[in-house]
Design an enzyme around this catalytic site. Structure first.
Site, PDB file in Angstrom:
ATOM      1  N   TYR A 212       0.846  -1.201   0.000  1.00 37.20           N
ATOM      2  CA  TYR A 212       0.000   0.000   0.000  1.00 37.20           C
ATOM      3  C   TYR A 212       0.878   1.247   0.000  1.00 37.20           C
ATOM      4  O   TYR A 212       2.037   1.222   0.412  1.00 37.20           O
ATOM      5  CB  TYR A 212      -0.948   0.010   1.195  1.00 37.20           C
ATOM      6  CG  TYR A 212      -0.288   0.146   2.551  1.00 37.20           C
ATOM      7  CD1 TYR A 212      -0.086   1.407   3.130  1.00 37.20           C
ATOM      8  CD2 TYR A 212       0.117  -0.971   3.273  1.00 37.20           C
ATOM      9  CE1 TYR A 212       0.503   1.540   4.376  1.00 37.20           C
ATOM     10  CE2 TYR A 212       0.705  -0.850   4.517  1.00 37.20           C
ATOM     11  CZ  TYR A 212       0.902   0.407   5.069  1.00 37.20           C
ATOM     12  OH  TYR A 212       1.497   0.536   6.304  1.00 37.20           O
ATOM     13  N   CYS A 213       0.306   2.342  -0.491  1.00 36.18           N
ATOM     14  CA  CYS A 213       0.960   3.656  -0.465  1.00 36.18           C
ATOM     15  C   CYS A 213      -0.135   4.713  -0.399  1.00 36.18           C
ATOM     16  O   CYS A 213      -1.291   4.392  -0.131  1.00 36.18           O
ATOM     17  CB  CYS A 213       1.876   3.856  -1.681  1.00 36.18           C
ATOM     18  SG  CYS A 213       1.029   3.797  -3.267  1.00 36.18           S
ATOM     19  N   THR A 214       0.190   5.966  -0.640  1.00 30.70           N
ATOM     20  CA  THR A 214      -0.762   7.055  -0.454  1.00 30.70           C
ATOM     21  C   THR A 214      -1.953   6.954  -1.400  1.00 30.70           C
ATOM     22  O   THR A 214      -3.102   6.941  -0.977  1.00 30.70           O
ATOM     23  CB  THR A 214      -0.057   8.416  -0.673  1.00 30.70           C
ATOM     24  OG1 THR A 214       1.094   8.477   0.157  1.00 30.70           O
ATOM     25  CG2 THR A 214      -0.996   9.567  -0.349  1.00 30.70           C
ATOM     26  N   GLY A 216      -1.617   4.941  -4.600  1.00 29.74           N
ATOM     27  CA  GLY A 216      -1.518   3.776  -5.461  1.00 29.74           C
ATOM     28  C   GLY A 216      -0.385   3.772  -6.451  1.00 29.74           C
ATOM     29  O   GLY A 216       0.091   2.705  -6.855  1.00 29.74           O
ATOM     30  N   ILE A 243      -4.248   4.492   0.317  1.00 31.64           N
ATOM     31  CA  ILE A 243      -4.845   4.754   1.636  1.00 31.64           C
ATOM     32  C   ILE A 243      -6.034   5.702   1.508  1.00 31.64           C
ATOM     33  O   ILE A 243      -7.005   5.601   2.250  1.00 31.64           O
ATOM     34  CB  ILE A 243      -3.790   5.341   2.591  1.00 31.64           C
ATOM     35  CG1 ILE A 243      -2.611   4.374   2.734  1.00 31.64           C
ATOM     36  CG2 ILE A 243      -4.382   5.650   3.955  1.00 31.64           C
ATOM     37  CD1 ILE A 243      -1.397   4.983   3.407  1.00 31.64           C
TER      38      ILE A 243
END
Length: 609
Positions: A212-214, A216, A243
Site C-alpha cells: 500500500y501507499c498514499t 496507489g 490509503i
C-alpha cells in the site's frame, strides 16, 4: 459528475495517475497548460512517455470540468480520479513547498523515480501486482488476522504487509493488523525502496505480499519490481487507490491508524477517530503535525517537532541520521554555518530548491559531490585543478574537497634537474631542499608499503626521471583511508556522488566495490572516475560493481602520460556496463571541460537531479 451550487465557492484537491503509452507528449503538455490555466487550477502535472501523474487544486466546479475533459480522451479510460473538498491553503510556506501557488506542467523521464540508478532497466508496468479494492484489501487483512484457539501469531507467516512509503509518512500513519507483520522499510525516498527489497528479499519470498501507499502509484512500479525477482515473488497484491480510497471506504480508519500523509497543502488526512501515532522528535510526546516544516539538518527530511520544542531556533537531526552516526541532539542554528542558514531561508523565500520530501514540486537542488584528489595533491590544489569544471557545473553541482589522510614526505629536485613535482623557489640553493614554508603539504589515499610518516625534517630528493608506473607501488593504506571517509560522510555528508581523480579514482572505485557492506556509513548514488586505475583488491574480482559510474580518461593516443588508456579502461570494465558511461578525450592527465566532453558530463549528472 453532478455539479451543485456550492461548487463555485468550495475549494478542492484532485489527484490521479494513469500509466499508458502517450503518442504525442507535446500535444498533451499543451492541453494541460491550456485547460488548467483556463480553469485557474494550480499544482503539479508530470508527464512521461508512459503516462501522467497529476495533483491540482482549485474550485470544485473547475476540478469537475477538468475531469470531464479528461474523460473525453480514451487514454484516460478507467482512471481513478480522486477528488476531495478542502479549505484553501492557510499556511503559505506549505503552499509554496507543495507547489500550490502556481501551475507546473513538466515532462519527466519517470512518473515516480523507482531507482536512484537512472541507467537501470525499469520493470514492465504490465507486471504490476494485482489490484485489490479497499473492501477486498480489508477482507484479506481481516481473515489473515484471525487465529484459532490453538494458533499463535507465529502460525500466520503467509501474509505480510509492505508499506511502500517514506519514513516521515509512516511515522504519522500506517496499517496495524493483529497477527499480521507490517514491513516498514524506513526509507528517506521512494528510490531507496528497490535496495531495501533486495536486502530483505527473505522477508518477502514465498509470502502473500500486500502493498500500500498514499494513492496507489508507487505500488505500481514497486510491485512490478518485486515480481521481476522471479520465483517466490509472484504473489503480490496492491491496494487500489491507496490509503485515500481505503479511508473513504472505512471512515473510522479500519485497520489504518493515524493519518495519511499527502503531498499537497492538506499535509495529512485522518479518519474520524483522529488517532495520533506520531511522536515529537525531541520530547517523545504524541504529535503528528508537519505544518511547521521542521527538517533534518543533514538529509533535510521532514521531522516531527511539537510546538513546545520549536520555541528555540534550532536545526534537528532525524532518527535515520542518528542511526547512521550523526549527533542526536538538536543543533543551535548559530552553530551551523552562515551559508547553510542563508540557504535554508532562501529556499523558503523563493522556492528554488527541491527537497527530498517535496515530491518533485520544485526545480532540482544541486548535487553534492565529494572530491578525492590524486597522489601528492591536496584539497586546495585539486580545487584549483577543477575550478573550470566547477564553474561550468555551478548550477548543477556543489563540490566538497577534503585532504587524504596519508601525509607525504616533501620531495625536491636539485635546481639543474627537470622536476615533475617541484617545490623549488628562488630561495633554494643548489642541492639543498627548499624551506618548509615554501611548500604546501601533500597527501595520498594509498601509499607504497615502505612509505614513512612525514616529519618536519623529512626531505627527499625525487627520483628522476618520473616513473610512469609508480602508482602500481601504492597499494597500502586503504583501510585507514576508508575509515577516514566514513568520518567525512558522517560529518560533511550526505553526498549524492563521489568524484575521484587518478589515485583518488582508484580509491573511489574500491569504495564502490564495498558499497553494500558500507550501507549506512558511506552512501552515495553515483561515482565519477577520472584517469583512474584498478587496485589489486579481492573485491574487484568478485563480479561487476553495480554502481552508476562515469569514467573519464585519455584516449589511446598516449596523451595521458601518467595513467595509460588500457589501465583506465580496465577499471571501467570492473563496473556493470548497463549502468556506466565512458568518455575518452585527447587532453592528457586532466578532467576536460571543453565541448563535447562537458556536455556529456552534464548529461550524466542531469539524470540524478
Amino acid at each position: 459528475m453532478a455539479k451543485n451550487e456550492d461548487d463555485d465557492h468550495q475549494y478542492g484537491v484532485l489527484l490521479y495517475y494513469k500509466y499508458a503509452n502517450i503518442p504525442n507528449l507535446d500535444d498533451l503538455v499543451s492541453f494541460y497548460q491550456s485547460n488548467c490555466t483556463s480553469l485557474a487550477l494550480v499544482g503539479r502535472v508530470r508527464l512521461a512517455s508512459q503516462g501522467v501523474n497529476v495533483t491540482v487544486c482549485g474550485k470544485l466546479s473547475s476540478l469537475k470540468s477538468h475531469i470531464a475533459a479528461m474523460k473525453l480522451n480514451s487514454l484516460f479510460d478507467g482512471t481513478d480520479f480522486k477528488l476531495a473538498s478542502c479549505h484553501q491553503p492557510s499556511n503559505d510556506i506549505v503552499a509554496r513547498e507543495c507547489g500550490f501557488t502556481s501551475l507546473s506542467v513538466r515532462v519527466v523521464q519517470e512518473l515516480v523515480t523507482l531507482c536512484s540508478n537512472p541507467l537501470s532497466k525499469l520493470p514492465e508496468i504490465s507486471e504490476a501486482g494485482t489490484h485489490l479494492s479497499a473492501a477486498e484489501f480489508h477482507s484479506v487483512l481481516e481473515t489473515a488476522g484471525l487465529l484459532s484457539d490453538e494458533e499463535t501469531p507465529e502460525h500466520n507467516k503467509d501474509v505480510v504487509l509492505l508499506d511502500a512509503r517514506n519514513l516521515y509518512e509512516t511515522r504519522v500513519g500506517k496499517f496495524q493488523t493483529p497477527n499480521v507483520v507490517t514491513l516498514d522499510p524506513e526509507i528517506r525516498q521512494y528510490s531507496d525502496l528497490p535496495s531495501w527489497i533486495d536486502d530483505n528479499s527473505e522477508k518477502l519470498q514465498g509470502k502473500q505480499i500486500l502493498m500500500y501507499c498514499t494513492g496507489g502509484i508507487r505500488c505500481e512500479m514497486a510491485s512490478a519490481y518485486i515480481k521481476s525477482k522471479g520465483s517466490g515473488f509472484q504473489n503480490v497484491f496492491q491496494l487500489y487507490g491507496g490509503i485515500q480510497r481505503y479511508l473513504e471506504q472505512f471512515p473510522d480508519g479500519g485497520f489504518f491508524a493515524g493519518k495519511n500523509f499527502v503531498f499537497d497543502h492538506r499535509i495529512a488526512v485522518g479518519s474520524s477517530t483522529q488517532d495520533i501515532i506520531g511522536t515529537c522528535l525531541i520530547c517523545g510526546n504524541p504529535f503528528d503535525d508537519y505544518s511547521s516544516r521542521c527538517r533534518c539538518k543533514y538529509c533535510r527530511m521532514l521531522v516531527l517537532v511539537c510546538d513546545n520544542c520549536q520555541k528555540k531556533e534550532t536545526l534537528y537531526v532525524c532518527e535515520l541520521c542518528r542511526k547512521h552516526g550523526k549527533e542526536g541532539e538538536v543543533i543551535s542554528q548559530f552553530q551551523s554555518s552562515k551559508s547553510e542558514v542563508v540557504l535554508l531561508q532562501s529556499e523558503l523565500e523563493n522556492g528554488s530548491q527541491q527537497l527530498p520530501w517535496s515530491n518533485g514540486c520544485r526545480s532540482p537542488r544541486k548535487l553534492r559531490v565529494l572530491c578525492l584528489h590524486g597522489f601528492r595533491q591536496n584539497a586546495s590544489s585539486f580545487k584549483g585543478r577543477t575550478a573550470s569544471l566547477a564553474k561550468k557545473l555551478k548550477t548543477m553541482v556543489e563540490f566538497v574537497y577534503v585532504d587524504a589522510p596519508h601525509e607525504l614526505s616533501f620531495i625536491y629536485h636539485p635546481r639543474d634537474s627537470e622536476p615533475w613535482e617541484t617545490c623549488v623557489t628562488s630561495l633554494v640553493q643548489p642541492n639543498h631542499p627548499p624551506p618548509l614554508e615554501s611548500c604546501k603539504k601533500k597527501f595520498a589515499w594509498l601509499v607504497s608499503n615502505n612509505a614513512g610518516e612525514r616529519t618536519e625534517t623529512n626531505w627527499e630528493v625525487a627520483d628522476a626521471p618520473f616513473d610512469p608506473l609508480q602508482y602500481q607501488k601504492q597499494t597500502d593504506g586503504f583501510e585507514k583511508s576508508l575509515a577516514y571517509l566514513k568520518t567525512v560522510f558522517s560529518e560533511k555528508g550526505p553526498f549524492d556522488g563521489i568524484l575521484g581523480f587518478s589515485q583518488g579514482a582508484a580509491m573511489a572505485a574500491a569504495v564502490c566495490s564495498r558499497k553494500l557492506s558500507l550501507k549506512g556509513a558511506v552512501e552515495f548514488r553515483f561515482a565519477v572516475l577520472c584517469s583512474g586505475f584498478p587496485l589489486q583488491m579481492p573485491e574487484l574480482d568478485r563480479g561487476l560493481i553495480n554502481c552508476p559510474s562515469l569514467h573519464i580518461f585519455g584516449s589511446d593516443g598516449g596523451n595521458d602520460r601518467q595513467i595509460a588508456n588500457k589501465t583506465s579502461r580496465n577499471l571501467a570494465s570492473c563496473f556493470d556496463a548497463g549502468c556506466s558511461v565512458i568518455i575518452e578525450h585527447d587532453l592528457g592527465h586532466i578532467i576536460p571541460t571543453r565541448p563535447p566532453y562537458i556536455d556529456e558530463i552534464k548529461e550524466f549528472l542531469q539524470r540524478f537531479l
